[in-house]
Design a protein around this motif. Structure first.
Motif, PDB file in Angstrom:
ATOM      1  N   PHE A  14       0.828  -1.211   0.000  1.00 50.69           N
ATOM      2  CA  PHE A  14       0.000   0.000   0.000  1.00 50.69           C
ATOM      3  C   PHE A  14       0.864   1.263   0.000  1.00 50.69           C
ATOM      4  CE2 PHE A  14      -3.376  -2.721   2.271  1.00 50.69           C
ATOM      5  CZ  PHE A  14      -3.836  -3.192   1.053  1.00 50.69           C
ATOM      6  N   GLY A  15       2.009   1.209   0.668  1.00 52.13           N
ATOM      7  CA  GLY A  15       2.917   2.355   0.646  1.00 52.13           C
ATOM      8  C   GLY A  15       3.466   2.609  -0.740  1.00 52.13           C
ATOM      9  N   ALA A  16       3.846   1.533  -1.445  1.00 53.47           N
ATOM     10  CA  ALA A  16       4.379   1.680  -2.798  1.00 53.47           C
ATOM     11  C   ALA A  16       3.327   2.232  -3.749  1.00 53.47           C
ATOM     12  CB  ALA A  16       4.893   0.333  -3.299  1.00 53.47           C
ATOM     13  N   ILE A  17       2.096   1.741  -3.626  1.00 51.06           N
ATOM     14  CA  ILE A  17       1.011   2.248  -4.474  1.00 51.06           C
ATOM     15  C   ILE A  17       0.781   3.735  -4.216  1.00 51.06           C
ATOM     16  CG2 ILE A  17      -1.466   2.105  -4.921  1.00 51.06           C
ATOM     17  CD1 ILE A  17      -1.275  -0.905  -4.374  1.00 51.06           C
ATOM     18  N   VAL A  19       2.932   6.012  -3.028  1.00 54.84           N
ATOM     19  CA  VAL A  19       4.041   6.816  -3.552  1.00 54.84           C
ATOM     20  C   VAL A  19       3.945   6.935  -5.070  1.00 54.84           C
ATOM     21  CG1 VAL A  19       6.546   6.899  -3.856  1.00 54.84           C
ATOM     22  CG2 VAL A  19       5.581   6.321  -1.626  1.00 54.84           C
ATOM     23  N   ALA A  20       3.617   5.827  -5.745  1.00 53.43           N
ATOM     24  CA  ALA A  20       3.492   5.868  -7.203  1.00 53.43           C
ATOM     25  C   ALA A  20       2.364   6.802  -7.635  1.00 53.43           C
ATOM     26  CB  ALA A  20       3.256   4.457  -7.740  1.00 53.43           C
ATOM     27  N   LEU A  21       1.241   6.767  -6.917  1.00 50.02           N
ATOM     28  CA  LEU A  21       0.125   7.651  -7.256  1.00 50.02           C
ATOM     29  C   LEU A  21       0.487   9.116  -7.042  1.00 50.02           C
ATOM     30  CD1 LEU A  21      -2.937   5.679  -5.813  1.00 50.02           C
ATOM     31  CD2 LEU A  21      -2.387   6.085  -8.218  1.00 50.02           C
ATOM     32  N   ILE A  22       1.175   9.396  -5.933  1.00 48.47           N
ATOM     33  CA  ILE A  22       1.602  10.776  -5.684  1.00 48.47           C
ATOM     34  C   ILE A  22       2.530  11.245  -6.796  1.00 48.47           C
ATOM     35  CG2 ILE A  22       2.958  12.243  -4.143  1.00 48.47           C
ATOM     36  CD1 ILE A  22       1.900  10.577  -1.813  1.00 48.47           C
ATOM     37  N   GLY A  23       3.468  10.367  -7.209  1.00 45.63           N
ATOM     38  CA  GLY A  23       4.367  10.733  -8.295  1.00 45.63           C
ATOM     39  C   GLY A  23       3.628  11.028  -9.581  1.00 45.63           C
ATOM     40  N   CYS A  24       2.642  10.191  -9.909  1.00 50.07           N
ATOM     41  CA  CYS A  24       1.884  10.387 -11.153  1.00 50.07           C
ATOM     42  C   CYS A  24       1.050  11.662 -11.121  1.00 50.07           C
ATOM     43  CB  CYS A  24       0.979   9.182 -11.398  1.00 50.07           C
ATOM     44  SG  CYS A  24       1.835   7.686 -11.935  1.00 50.07           S
ATOM     45  N   TYR A  35       8.879   4.820  -9.965  1.00 50.37           N
ATOM     46  CA  TYR A  35       8.810   4.420  -8.564  1.00 50.37           C
ATOM     47  C   TYR A  35       7.959   3.162  -8.390  1.00 50.37           C
ATOM     48  CZ  TYR A  35      10.995   8.816  -7.129  1.00 50.37           C
ATOM     49  OH  TYR A  35      11.872   9.854  -6.939  1.00 50.37           O
ATOM     50  N   GLY A  36       6.884   3.055  -9.162  1.00 49.33           N
ATOM     51  CA  GLY A  36       6.036   1.877  -9.068  1.00 49.33           C
ATOM     52  C   GLY A  36       6.746   0.614  -9.525  1.00 49.33           C
ATOM     53  N   LEU A  37       7.460   0.694 -10.658  1.00 51.95           N
ATOM     54  CA  LEU A  37       8.181  -0.477 -11.166  1.00 51.95           C
ATOM     55  C   LEU A  37       9.294  -0.903 -10.215  1.00 51.95           C
ATOM     56  CD1 LEU A  37       8.449   0.337 -14.995  1.00 51.95           C
ATOM     57  CD2 LEU A  37       7.035  -1.420 -13.901  1.00 51.95           C
ATOM     58  N   ILE A  38      10.058   0.069  -9.724  1.00 51.28           N
ATOM     59  CA  ILE A  38      11.141  -0.265  -8.795  1.00 51.28           C
ATOM     60  C   ILE A  38      10.576  -0.903  -7.530  1.00 51.28           C
ATOM     61  CG2 ILE A  38      12.921   0.724  -7.302  1.00 51.28           C
ATOM     62  CD1 ILE A  38      13.480   2.762  -9.489  1.00 51.28           C
ATOM     63  N   SER A  39       9.479  -0.359  -7.029  1.00 58.36           N
ATOM     64  CA  SER A  39       8.870  -0.914  -5.820  1.00 58.36           C
ATOM     65  C   SER A  39       8.380  -2.335  -6.058  1.00 58.36           C
ATOM     66  CB  SER A  39       7.706  -0.030  -5.362  1.00 58.36           C
ATOM     67  OG  SER A  39       8.154   1.277  -5.050  1.00 58.36           O
ATOM     68  N   GLY A  40       7.799  -2.585  -7.237  1.00 60.81           N
ATOM     69  CA  GLY A  40       7.316  -3.927  -7.541  1.00 60.81           C
ATOM     70  C   GLY A  40       8.437  -4.943  -7.620  1.00 60.81           C
ATOM     71  N   VAL A  41       9.507  -4.609  -8.332  1.00 65.49           N
ATOM     72  CA  VAL A  41      10.644  -5.530  -8.443  1.00 65.49           C
ATOM     73  C   VAL A  41      11.308  -5.725  -7.084  1.00 65.49           C
ATOM     74  CG1 VAL A  41      12.889  -5.905  -9.532  1.00 65.49           C
ATOM     75  CG2 VAL A  41      11.010  -4.916 -10.859  1.00 65.49           C
ATOM     76  N   ALA A  42      11.434  -4.632  -6.318  1.00 64.91           N
ATOM     77  CA  ALA A  42      12.033  -4.739  -4.984  1.00 64.91           C
ATOM     78  C   ALA A  42      11.196  -5.637  -4.081  1.00 64.91           C
ATOM     79  CB  ALA A  42      12.173  -3.350  -4.366  1.00 64.91           C
ATOM     80  N   PHE A  43       9.888  -5.529  -4.188  1.00 67.32           N
ATOM     81  CA  PHE A  43       9.008  -6.364  -3.368  1.00 67.32           C
ATOM     82  C   PHE A  43       9.167  -7.834  -3.728  1.00 67.32           C
ATOM     83  CE2 PHE A  43       4.822  -8.383  -2.678  1.00 67.32           C
ATOM     84  CZ  PHE A  43       4.731  -8.226  -1.306  1.00 67.32           C
TER      85      PHE A  43
END
Length: 402
Positions: A14-17, A19-24, A35-43
């Protein structure tokens, strides 16, 4: 799956989602996608390799700190060469909807936000928290992405900043190397307990004096630079903190050994909160408000270099020195302790009062006021840790001599 593990995963998702929404929404779709892609791969990497054991993660801390330092240096070069202006052309759908403009529109989402998050992650990583490994995955992947982005900039706009072309490329290569090494260590975890650090012998009086001379020289250079840029008002606050830090260092950690594994987490948390504070100063034009008080012009470019990029790179580098138990890291830690406890409250009790007395009106907001006190929390905790350990060791020495 244990409830604690499930809760951690939900916080990350939920934190990654968010941050990605705020960025967009607030900045650009390209930034949110990155940020969304990096967060997904990191997860995914964290779930695959890093959720079972945290015993090896202390080995990652030097690489992690090094990647943050390289990232700050790289962004300093980008600003010096105006490469940060080209970055918006790299991102797809690069339109900005944020109300911020100019430097803040780049610095806040692409430097301050990730660096602050990585520093918080460094606190968790050095505290051996499982979620700290997610931040390690995120930070190293972000370092790889930023270095590749720099290579794209170098290839597409080499003539725009030819004198620093090679510097930007070499820094990106260094960031890529450190980040790749970190990813390899994460994917091949070492099993074992926390590596021990030998208690260093206390410095001799001669060594303390030599280090003090070096620190005083550093303080003099910093003071002259800041005075030329901003005038006497900020120099008094920062140099007072440095002198207090020098005295504190000479009385404590220069003579008594304190476990760096206990100090580095607090120092990284302090730096994270302080960098968030710097972000507020950028957003609300701290240098312009100081100019209004002192009458000495503090240009935006000089403020951006010294306070938001070069200075933080040195302060974060000190975390590595502190991790190694070296004198430089301990001195900077003491400088930050004094600065956060005595210097930062000036945003609340000095600057707005001086403005009130000189310009009239009421007690109103001054740049940096809202986040000025938060770095005091880890600073006070670090102070108590150092003082208590120093008292304990000094009493032990006294008893042995008696």
């Amino acid at each position: 799956m244990q409830p604690s593990t499930l809760a951690t995963r939900l916080w990350i998702i939920f934190g990654a989602i968010t941050v990605a929404l705020i960025g967009c929404i607030q900045f650009s779709k390209g930034l949110g996608i990155e940020y969304g892609l990096i967060s997904g791969v990191a997860f995914l990497g964290w779930c695959r390799w890093s959720t079972k054991s945290v015993r090896y993660q202390v080995d990652l801390v030097p690489y992690y700190i090094g990647s943050i330092v390289c990232l700050l240096i790289l962004n300093t070069i980008r600003y010096a060469t105006h490469a940060h202006e080209f970055i918006q052309l790299i991102y797809p759908f690069g339109g900005h909807s944020s109300g911020a403009s100019g430097y803040a529109n780049w610095f806040l989402p692409q430097v301050c936000l990730p660096v602050s998050g990585l520093l918080i992650g460094g606190y968790l990583l050095s505290k051996r928290q499982r979620i700290g490994l997610f931040f390690a995955w995120w930070g190293f992947l972000f370092g790889v992405a930023e270095s590749l982005l720099q290579f794209i900039i170098d290839l597409t706009h080499p003539a725009s900043y030819l004198p620093l072309y090679i510097v930007g490329t070499l820094t990106a290569m260094g960031l890529f190397y450190v980040s790749a090494c970190g990813l390899l260590r994460l994917s091949k975890p070492k099993v074992g307990n926390r590596p021990s650090i030998e208690q260093a012998n206390p410095l001799t009086t001669r060594q303390i004096n030599l280090w003090s001379m070096l620190f005083i020289s550093f303080m003099a250079v910093y003071a002259v630079t800041l005075y030329v840029q901003a005038g006497l008002l900020p120099v008094g606050v920062i140099m007072g903190s440095m002198m207090g830090g020098l005295i504190g260092w000479r009385k404590t950690t220069a003579r008594y050994w304190v476990d760096p594994y206990q100090l580095v987490p607090l120092y990284l948390l302090l730096q994270a909160l302080f960098y968030i504070h710097v972000g507020e100063e950028v957003l609300t034009h701290f240098n312009q408000q100081i100019t209004a008080l002192s009458g000495h012009a503090w240009p935006d470019e000089e403020f951006n270099y010294l306070i938001t990029l070069v200075g933080p790179a040195i302060w974060v580098l000190a975390a590595y020195s502190l991790w190694r138990g070296q004198a430089f890291g301990h001195f900077i830690l003491w400088f930050m302790i004094v600065g956060m406890i005595l210097g930062e409250p000036t945003h609340i009790v000095v600057f707005p009062v001086v403005r009130l007395l000189r310009q009239g009106g009421g007690y109103t907001y001054f740049s940096g006021m809202y986040t000025a006190l938060f770095p005091m929390i880890p600073a006070i905790l670090a102070l108590f840790r150092i003082v208590s350990e120093t008292k304990k060791q000094s009493s032990d020495i006294y008893e042995k001599q008696a």
